[in-house]
Design an enzyme around this catalytic site. Structure first.
Site, PDB file in Angstrom:
ATOM      1  N   LEU A  86      -9.314   2.321   4.265  1.00 47.65           N
ATOM      2  CA  LEU A  86      -9.472   1.330   5.333  1.00 47.65           C
ATOM      3  C   LEU A  86      -9.043   1.932   6.678  1.00 47.65           C
ATOM      4  O   LEU A  86      -9.769   1.866   7.661  1.00 47.65           O
ATOM      5  CB  LEU A  86      -8.619   0.094   4.989  1.00 47.65           C
ATOM      6  CG  LEU A  86      -8.548  -1.032   6.020  1.00 47.65           C
ATOM      7  CD1 LEU A  86      -9.917  -1.679   6.201  1.00 47.65           C
ATOM      8  CD2 LEU A  86      -7.539  -2.105   5.561  1.00 47.65           C
ATOM      9  N   GLY A  92      -4.863   1.032  12.547  1.00 46.53           N
ATOM     10  CA  GLY A  92      -3.947   0.946  11.407  1.00 46.53           C
ATOM     11  C   GLY A  92      -3.667  -0.518  11.132  1.00 46.53           C
ATOM     12  O   GLY A  92      -4.374  -1.175  10.358  1.00 46.53           O
ATOM     13  N   SER A  93      -2.668  -1.060  11.849  1.00 46.37           N
ATOM     14  CA  SER A  93      -2.353  -2.496  11.680  1.00 46.37           C
ATOM     15  C   SER A  93      -3.547  -3.346  12.091  1.00 46.37           C
ATOM     16  O   SER A  93      -3.839  -4.371  11.465  1.00 46.37           O
ATOM     17  CB  SER A  93      -1.136  -2.862  12.542  1.00 46.37           C
ATOM     18  OG  SER A  93      -0.023  -2.090  12.155  1.00 46.37           O
ATOM     19  N   ARG A 228      33.516   9.794 -10.331  1.00 45.41           N
ATOM     20  CA  ARG A 228      34.125  10.629  -9.274  1.00 45.41           C
ATOM     21  C   ARG A 228      35.519  10.107  -8.890  1.00 45.41           C
ATOM     22  O   ARG A 228      35.681   8.909  -8.611  1.00 45.41           O
ATOM     23  CB  ARG A 228      33.207  10.611  -8.045  1.00 45.41           C
ATOM     24  CG  ARG A 228      33.766  11.205  -6.795  1.00 45.41           C
ATOM     25  CD  ARG A 228      33.671  12.698  -6.795  1.00 45.41           C
ATOM     26  NE  ARG A 228      34.092  13.258  -5.525  1.00 45.41           N
ATOM     27  CZ  ARG A 228      34.378  14.539  -5.365  1.00 45.41           C
ATOM     28  NH1 ARG A 228      34.284  15.394  -6.383  1.00 45.41           N
ATOM     29  NH2 ARG A 228      34.750  14.998  -4.184  1.00 45.41           N
ATOM     30  N   GLN A 296      25.307   7.599   0.680  1.00 46.82           N
ATOM     31  CA  GLN A 296      26.673   7.453   1.192  1.00 46.82           C
ATOM     32  C   GLN A 296      27.704   7.431   0.052  1.00 46.82           C
ATOM     33  O   GLN A 296      28.747   8.069   0.127  1.00 46.82           O
ATOM     34  CB  GLN A 296      26.770   6.146   2.012  1.00 46.82           C
ATOM     35  CG  GLN A 296      28.029   6.006   2.826  1.00 46.82           C
ATOM     36  CD  GLN A 296      28.106   7.030   3.959  1.00 46.82           C
ATOM     37  OE1 GLN A 296      27.084   7.542   4.396  1.00 46.82           O
ATOM     38  NE2 GLN A 296      29.308   7.361   4.388  1.00 46.82           N
ATOM     39  N   GLU A 323       0.560  -0.734   3.283  1.00 46.77           N
ATOM     40  CA  GLU A 323       0.081  -2.061   2.843  1.00 46.77           C
ATOM     41  C   GLU A 323       0.493  -3.163   3.819  1.00 46.77           C
ATOM     42  O   GLU A 323       0.910  -4.243   3.405  1.00 46.77           O
ATOM     43  CB  GLU A 323       0.595  -2.406   1.426  1.00 46.77           C
ATOM     44  CG  GLU A 323       0.323  -1.368   0.376  1.00 46.77           C
ATOM     45  CD  GLU A 323      -1.098  -1.384  -0.178  1.00 46.77           C
ATOM     46  OE1 GLU A 323      -1.868  -2.294   0.186  1.00 46.77           O
ATOM     47  OE2 GLU A 323      -1.415  -0.467  -0.940  1.00 46.77           O
ATOM     48  N   ARG A 335       3.266 -16.891  11.144  1.00 48.09           N
ATOM     49  CA  ARG A 335       2.056 -17.733  11.206  1.00 48.09           C
ATOM     50  C   ARG A 335       2.136 -18.844  10.152  1.00 48.09           C
ATOM     51  O   ARG A 335       1.807 -19.994  10.428  1.00 48.09           O
ATOM     52  CB  ARG A 335       0.855 -16.829  10.925  1.00 48.09           C
ATOM     53  CG  ARG A 335      -0.419 -17.252  11.630  1.00 48.09           C
ATOM     54  CD  ARG A 335      -1.551 -16.319  11.278  1.00 48.09           C
ATOM     55  NE  ARG A 335      -1.507 -15.044  11.966  1.00 48.09           N
ATOM     56  CZ  ARG A 335      -1.955 -13.890  11.465  1.00 48.09           C
ATOM     57  NH1 ARG A 335      -2.483 -13.838  10.264  1.00 48.09           N
ATOM     58  NH2 ARG A 335      -1.881 -12.792  12.174  1.00 48.09           N
TER      59      ARG A 335
HETATM   60  C1  LIG Z   1       1.889   7.898   3.142  1.00 42.82           C
HETATM   61  C2  LIG Z   1       0.845   6.926   3.619  1.00 42.82           C
HETATM   62  C3  LIG Z   1      -0.145   6.499   2.743  1.00 42.82           C
HETATM   63  C4  LIG Z   1      -1.158   5.634   3.191  1.00 42.82           C
HETATM   64  N1  LIG Z   1      -2.169   5.275   2.341  1.00 42.82           N
HETATM   65  C5  LIG Z   1      -3.231   4.575   2.822  1.00 42.82           C
HETATM   66  C6  LIG Z   1      -4.387   4.340   2.002  1.00 42.82           C
HETATM   67  O1  LIG Z   1      -4.441   4.710   0.826  1.00 42.82           O
HETATM   68  N2  LIG Z   1      -5.437   3.666   2.548  1.00 42.82           N
HETATM   69  C7  LIG Z   1      -5.431   3.223   3.838  1.00 42.82           C
HETATM   70  O2  LIG Z   1      -6.429   2.627   4.254  1.00 42.82           O
HETATM   71  N3  LIG Z   1      -4.349   3.427   4.637  1.00 42.82           N
HETATM   72  C8  LIG Z   1      -3.258   4.097   4.162  1.00 42.82           C
HETATM   73  N4  LIG Z   1      -2.160   4.332   4.961  1.00 42.82           N
HETATM   74  C9  LIG Z   1      -2.169   3.834   6.343  1.00 42.82           C
HETATM   75  C10 LIG Z   1      -1.209   2.695   6.547  1.00 42.82           C
HETATM   76  O3  LIG Z   1      -1.746   1.529   5.966  1.00 42.82           O
HETATM   77  C11 LIG Z   1      -0.974   2.571   8.056  1.00 42.82           C
HETATM   78  O4  LIG Z   1      -0.160   3.663   8.439  1.00 42.82           O
HETATM   79  C12 LIG Z   1      -0.329   1.256   8.429  1.00 42.82           C
HETATM   80  O5  LIG Z   1      -1.233   0.210   8.258  1.00 42.82           O
HETATM   81  C13 LIG Z   1       0.162   1.247   9.879  1.00 42.82           C
HETATM   82  O6  LIG Z   1      -0.829   1.663  10.733  1.00 42.82           O
HETATM   83  P1  LIG Z   1      -0.507   2.802  11.835  1.00 42.82           P
HETATM   84  O7  LIG Z   1       0.126   3.944  11.128  1.00 42.82           O
HETATM   85  O8  LIG Z   1      -1.756   3.051  12.576  1.00 42.82           O
HETATM   86  O9  LIG Z   1       0.572   2.166  12.769  1.00 42.82           O
HETATM   87  P2  LIG Z   1       0.320   1.153  13.988  1.00 42.82           P
HETATM   88  O10 LIG Z   1      -0.560   0.042  13.547  1.00 42.82           O
HETATM   89  O11 LIG Z   1      -0.069   1.933  15.183  1.00 42.82           O
HETATM   90  O12 LIG Z   1       1.785   0.590  14.169  1.00 42.82           O
HETATM   91  C14 LIG Z   1       2.813   1.291  14.866  1.00 42.82           C
HETATM   92  C15 LIG Z   1       4.021   0.360  14.980  1.00 42.82           C
HETATM   93  O13 LIG Z   1       3.643  -0.812  15.713  1.00 42.82           O
HETATM   94  C16 LIG Z   1       3.958  -1.970  14.953  1.00 42.82           C
HETATM   95  N5  LIG Z   1       2.962  -3.019  15.209  1.00 42.82           N
HETATM   96  C17 LIG Z   1       1.607  -2.917  15.197  1.00 42.82           C
HETATM   97  N6  LIG Z   1       1.039  -4.111  15.428  1.00 42.82           N
HETATM   98  C18 LIG Z   1       2.061  -4.995  15.566  1.00 42.82           C
HETATM   99  C19 LIG Z   1       2.145  -6.398  15.820  1.00 42.82           C
HETATM  100  N7  LIG Z   1       1.045  -7.153  15.932  1.00 42.82           N
HETATM  101  N8  LIG Z   1       3.372  -6.960  15.920  1.00 42.82           N
HETATM  102  C20 LIG Z   1       4.491  -6.218  15.787  1.00 42.82           C
HETATM  103  N9  LIG Z   1       4.479  -4.895  15.549  1.00 42.82           N
HETATM  104  C21 LIG Z   1       3.287  -4.293  15.438  1.00 42.82           C
HETATM  105  C22 LIG Z   1       3.924  -1.500  13.499  1.00 42.82           C
HETATM  106  O14 LIG Z   1       4.673  -2.355  12.657  1.00 42.82           O
HETATM  107  C23 LIG Z   1       4.524  -0.108  13.614  1.00 42.82           C
HETATM  108  O15 LIG Z   1       5.915  -0.196  13.614  1.00 42.82           O
HETATM  109  C24 LIG Z   1      -1.133   5.159   4.520  1.00 42.82           C
HETATM  110  C25 LIG Z   1      -0.101   5.578   5.382  1.00 42.82           C
HETATM  111  C26 LIG Z   1       0.859   6.457   4.952  1.00 42.82           C
HETATM  112  C27 LIG Z   1       1.925   6.899   5.916  1.00 42.82           C
END
Ligand SMILES: Cc1cc2nc3c(=O)[nH]c(=O)nc-3n(C[C@H](O)[C@H](O)[C@H](O)COP(=O)(O)OP(=O)(O)OC[C@H]3O[C@@H](n4cnc5c(N)ncnc54)[C@H](O)[C@@H]3O)c2cc1C
Length: 343
Positions: A86, A92-93, A228, A296, A323, A335
């Protein structure tokens, strides 16, 4: 793969998938037990299994009979792994902003774009890929089944991560990749609904992995503290440290109960997004806190790779990110609260 194949031999590579497709036909509560136990030894293997099972669930729920018969047996038997694609570099988010395109052509679709962060990228054989067939936003997204080896489909950068070392996380690159019509899941525009349903499951399974990991960290901390000695007594008996461990145990128990409740709801067809988000949030925050505290409790040796707790701490961190990040879980809980109280 040989270890993953053995997970299949144990009969747990497709716990929730119907028996007619080679699965165990069990519940999400059962899957949680399997994932928690596996996570006590290796979060990487647990996550590989969790993502593969989630992708199988998509095929089982949204696939037609032909797709289920074609793709599920190799996955439920543990011969192959499935992956869920995805995320992209800029989405990402905000997953509905994805840019990978799927252009309709005769007999199928042409995919172009790059997926990022894909768990089991490169080792999985079956990929559930979300791509845009229509308008901007969530309504224009469709879900496709893409096989390893398809022309125009290659693997990009493999991430060098803090933890989850055994689980490869990799880019998927689509350059004029032809996907036959029969590998579209459901109809055009159903992709985001399919993705959200997968994430509903992912909250529960990631929560259960966090519970198993936190439990093992607690076990290691208590065992070490009882053994320990400093100042002529077991360090467990220093109240300052003992209270830390009582807090750890309490948080692990809270997390387990919440994840069980979320899984029970899911199994009974009760849609309670608030509890599912709370379970993921609480269990993964607990895993981070408890694994850090375990380091710790062990003192200097806890920081070395001679003991497993430093690995647990590294493996815990990303559970708060995948996820749906824990901030996004809070957005959804907020929400739900607003809706609940407005009523
Ligand atoms: C090891 C690993 C495995 C993964 N596996 C998969 C996979 O199999 N398939 C897949 O599709 N994806 C996968 N992902 C992607 C993962 O789902 C995303 O990294 C995640 O959804 C966050 O997106 P981003 O990294 O772009 O962070 P961003 O969306 O850019 O977020 C950055 C920060 O901003 C915060 N933020 C963003 N929007 C908001 C909001 N509306 N309110 C408050 N805070 C917010 C986030 O919480 C975060 O702290 C994987 C990631 C990792 C690291």
């Amino acid at each position: 793969m040989d270890i993953y194949n053995q997970i299949g031999e144990l009969g747990v590579a497709g716990v929730t998938i119907p028996e007619e497709y080679g699965g165990a036909g069990l519940s999400y509560q059962d899957l949680c037990v399997v994932l928690s136990e596996l996570a006590k030894s290796s979060v990487s293997y647990a996550v590989t299994l969790s993502v593969s099972t989630m992708s199988q669930s998509i095929l089982a729920e949204f696939g037609n009979e032909e797709q289920k018969k074609k793709y599920l047996p190799a996955l439920t038997s543990g011969e192959e792994i499935a992956a869920f694609a995805l995320s992209e570099s800029h989405s990402g988010s905000d997953a509905a902003a994805l840019k990978t395109t799927a252009k309709k052509v005769e007999g199928g679709y042409i995919l172009n774009g790059t997926k990022m962060w894909i768990t089991s990228g490169g080792i999985a054989k079956t990929y559930i890929v979300m791509a845009r067939t229509g308008e901007e936003g969530h309504k224009g997204i469709s879900a496709f089944i893409v096989r390893d080896g398809a022309e125009g489909f290659s693997y990009g950068k493999k991430e060098n991560k803090m933890g989850w070392k055994v689980s490869p996380t990799r880019e998927l690159v689509f350059e004029n990749c032809f996907v036959p019509e029969e590998d579209l899941l459901q109809t055009e525009g159903m992709g985001f609904k399919i993705a959200l349903s997968a994430l509903d499951r992912g909250r529960i399974t990631i929560g259960s992995i966090a519970v198993g990991l936190a439990q093992r960290a607690l076990d290691e901390a208590v065992k070490y503290a009882l053994d320990r000695k400093q100042f002529n007594q077991a360090i467990f008996d220093f109240q300052g440290l003992q209270f830390m461990m009582t807090d750890m145990a309490t948080e692990v128990e809270c997390s387990r109960l919440l994840v069980e409740e979320a899984a029970r709801n899911f199994d009974n067809g009760i849609k309670n997004q608030k509890v599912a988000c709370m379970a993921k949030l609480k269990a993964t925050d607990t895993a981070m806190k408890v694994t850090t505290d375990a380091v710790q409790v062990l003192g200097g040796v806890g920081y070395t790779s001679e003991y497993p707790v430093e690995r647990f701490m590294r493996d815990a961190k990303v559970l708060q990110i995948v996820e749906g990040t824990n901030q996004i879980q809070k957005v959804v809980i907020g929400r739900c609260l607003k809706k609940e109280y407005a009523q």
